[in-house]
Design a protein around this motif. Structure first.
Motif, PDB file in Angstrom:
ATOM      1  N   ASP A  37       0.703  -1.309   0.005  1.00  0.00           N
ATOM      2  CA  ASP A  37       0.111  -0.092   0.046  1.00  0.00           C
ATOM      3  C   ASP A  37       0.997   1.393  -0.102  1.00  0.00           C
ATOM      4  OD1 ASP A  37      -2.497  -1.169   0.221  1.00  0.00           O
ATOM      5  OD2 ASP A  37      -2.314  -1.848   2.416  1.00  0.00           O
ATOM      6  N   VAL A  39       1.320   4.968   0.318  1.00  0.00           N
ATOM      7  CA  VAL A  39       0.728   5.988   1.105  1.00  0.00           C
ATOM      8  C   VAL A  39       1.121   7.446   0.976  1.00  0.00           C
ATOM      9  CG1 VAL A  39      -0.324   4.521   2.858  1.00  0.00           C
ATOM     10  CG2 VAL A  39       1.954   5.474   3.278  1.00  0.00           C
ATOM     11  N   GLU A  60       6.444   5.885  -0.630  1.00  0.00           N
ATOM     12  CA  GLU A  60       6.344   5.161   0.548  1.00  0.00           C
ATOM     13  C   GLU A  60       5.351   4.590   0.614  1.00  0.00           C
ATOM     14  OE1 GLU A  60       7.695   6.975   4.182  1.00  0.00           O
ATOM     15  OE2 GLU A  60       8.364   8.764   3.345  1.00  0.00           O
ATOM     16  N   SER A  61       5.473   3.095   0.964  1.00  0.00           N
ATOM     17  CA  SER A  61       4.285   2.316   1.406  1.00  0.00           C
ATOM     18  C   SER A  61       4.387   2.259   3.080  1.00  0.00           C
ATOM     19  CB  SER A  61       4.620   0.994   0.903  1.00  0.00           C
ATOM     20  OG  SER A  61       5.829   0.248   1.388  1.00  0.00           O
ATOM     21  N   VAL A  62       3.210   1.604   3.441  1.00  0.00           N
ATOM     22  CA  VAL A  62       3.328   1.561   5.024  1.00  0.00           C
ATOM     23  C   VAL A  62       4.317   1.192   5.406  1.00  0.00           C
ATOM     24  CG1 VAL A  62       2.056   0.629   6.867  1.00  0.00           C
ATOM     25  CG2 VAL A  62       0.703   0.904   4.801  1.00  0.00           C
ATOM     26  N   LYS A  63       5.077   0.050   4.960  1.00  0.00           N
ATOM     27  CA  LYS A  63       6.403  -0.489   5.390  1.00  0.00           C
ATOM     28  C   LYS A  63       7.631   0.021   5.027  1.00  0.00           C
ATOM     29  CE  LYS A  63       6.632  -3.631   7.909  1.00  0.00           C
ATOM     30  NZ  LYS A  63       6.425  -3.276   9.318  1.00  0.00           N
ATOM     31  N   THR A  64       8.101   0.599   3.923  1.00  0.00           N
ATOM     32  CA  THR A  64       8.999   1.021   3.367  1.00  0.00           C
ATOM     33  C   THR A  64       9.115   2.131   2.588  1.00  0.00           C
ATOM     34  OG1 THR A  64       8.852  -0.231   1.322  1.00  0.00           O
ATOM     35  CG2 THR A  64      10.016  -1.345   3.306  1.00  0.00           C
TER      36      THR A  64
END
Lengths: 129, 373
Positions: A37, A39, A60-64
């Motif tokens: 995802d 964001v 940027e995704s939620v994790k990286t």
């Protein structure tokens, strides 16, 4: 995982769609799937110069956090402002509504070093283990 | 520390199910664990709005039994073991002599002389050695059951209705932080009303050999509740929204648990325990730092170790940071001097050299919905 035949690709998973002197840049279906995802997208200023192989923005995704690398050099003539409010467009339509920037190519020779769809497809398969 | 190469990673008995559900498997604390299935945001919302199930079999389970089991645990933990009865669980810390945190954990009491601890995966071996080292004069048997035990976390408001369909015990009678040994789909397990999400739900301990059949049964029954498997990515965003400390981020062997807001699990007036003198001293001296919740006021995703500023001056760094799917904004946790800890205080978080405006907010970031009596 869709790899579009009419595009060229970088090893870092950006695509570029060339139309004369202009080109649109985004990230591939494979890339958005790996990131998860999305964001937040940091876009370059319109009018700024991007250099082939250099970072021009960030997704940027939620994790990286992941840098965006320019497939070719040129001047940014347009940035996809919709991504500021709807960054998930990159997940939903990476080759269409999820485009990131449009540039005016400074050197069409840059395109020669890029991967075609088949070579890029091969690379994705290898990365999948 | 063992290298996390894919060959040396441990797998849970549920890995085939993770693959069937297209989980993305990554190394985590020496285990190959699913970080996500459909996507962190969808999974997060699934737990907040309905019900989701996590494989948390990487967590460690340590059994302590015998006539001195209780007094040994009382010496090891900061909370008061005498405050719980049979079939109750207790959240606590285990501290070093200097007050640093060995681990945060749950103690479950079967009876006066029979307990099991649920500890962090990455700390299981360390905890075991620490417990053994301090158990010399106690008549207690300590056993690491982590290899043979699987743990599922069923979390979300539909958890009870769903699990009841497979369970012979009356789940409505299990209150928050209580547990019961019961049959789930005819396999014996321990069902505890605990969790790490802020939602009502259960943590279920099973024999590793039974876990796959039980999880398949839960997923089948779960269809009518739109149950989804949830990865560790959403586990982190869910716990972050609750402001729950994560070992290795907010707390470690160097941290001061009173600063982390964990004073409520430190019972200085109980019998002697390891770290008591140091923690009493810390309490008497007062905290020089306080763990706060930070919420971004502009776009961006805060991450661990990002710098936190006040009018351009460095005042701390984030211990955790992520995108909050519930608030649709970046959130983080940070230790700061008490003068900056008041909710509403304006701060900045430095993201790639850019100062993004943020403010201190009261924890948790969103209200908890656990089933308190």
């Amino acid at each position: 995982m869709e790899v579009r035949q009419d595009l060229k690709y970088t090893q870092e998973h950006e695509w570029i769609r060339v139309d004369g002197k202009k080109a649109v840049i985004g990230i591939s279906e494979f890339a958005q799937d790996q990131l998860g995802d999305i964001v937040f997208v940091e876009l370059p200023e319109v009018g700024s110069q991007v250099d082939q192989g250099s970072p021009f923005g960030v997704v940027e995704s939620v994790k990286t956090v992941s840098d965006l690398y320019a497939p070719a050099g040129g001047k940014v003539i347009s940035a996809n402002k919709d991504l500021e409010t709807n960054p998930e467009m990159i997940n939903n339509a990476p080759y269409e509504g999820g485009w990131i920037v449009e540039i005016e190519l400074s050197n069409e020779k840059d395109l020669e070093s890029l991967l075609d769809a088949d070579a890029y497809n091969e690379q994705c398969k290898n990365e999948m283990e | 520390m063992a290298q996390e190469t894919s060959s040396s990673l441990k797998t849970t008995p549920l890995i085939d199910i993770h693959k069937e559900y297209r989980g993305k498997l990554v190394p985590f604390a020496g285990w190959k664990m699913p970080i996500q299935f459909q996507g962190v945001i969808k999974e997060h919302q699934c737990v907040r709005d309905g019900v989701g199930i996590f494989d948390v079999s990487h967590m460690g389970e340590i059994e302590i039994q015998g006539p001195s089991a209780k007094s040994l645990i009382q010496k090891l933990i900061t909370n008061d073991i005498d405050s719980i009865q049979d079939n109750q669980a207790l959240y606590t810390l285990m501290c070093l002599e200097n007050g640093g945190v060995v681990d945060d954990l749950l103690v479950h009491r079967f009876s006066e002389d029979d307990y099991f601890l649920c500890v962090n995966a990455a700390n299981t071996e360390k905890d075991l050695q620490w417990i053994l080292k301090n158990s010399g004069s106690f008549d207690a048997t300590i056993r690491n059951n982590s290899q043979d035990t699987s743990q599922l976390a069923l979390q979300g408001k539909h958890s009870e209705a769903l699990l009841q369909k497979l369970c012979d015990a009356s789940l409505s009678e299990i209150r928050y932080y209580h547990f019961k040994k019961a049959k789930i789909h005819n396999f014996t397990g321990i069902i505890a009303r605990t969790g790490y999400t802020g939602e009502d739900g259960f943590e279920i301990y099973l024999d590793g050999g039974d876990a796959e059949i039980v999880l398949r049964a839960i997923l089948e029954v779960g269809k009518e509740f739109n149950l989804q498997p949830i990865g560790l990515g959403a586990r982190d965003t869910l716990r972050m929204e609750m402001g729950y400390a994560l070992y290795g981020n907010e707390i470690n062997e160097e941290s001061k648990p009173l600063e982390a807001g964990l004073g409520w699990v430190i019972k200085l007036d109980k019998q002697d325990f390891i770290g008591q003198a140091a923690l009493r001293k810390q309490k008497d001296m007062g905290s020089s730092r306080k763990l706060i919740g930070v919420r971004l006021l502009d776009r961006g995703v805060p991450r661990p170790h990002y710098r936190v500023l006040k009018n351009g001056t460095l005042i701390g760094e984030l211990t955790s940071g992520t995108f909050s799917p519930s608030l649709n904004t970046g959130i983080g946790l940070c230790y700061v001097s008490p003068e900056y800890a008041e909710p509403g205080t304006k701060l900045e978080v430095e993201i790639r050299k850019l100062s993004v405006p943020a403010e201190v907010v009261k924890l948790p970031f969103i209200p908890t919905r656990v089933k308190k009596d």
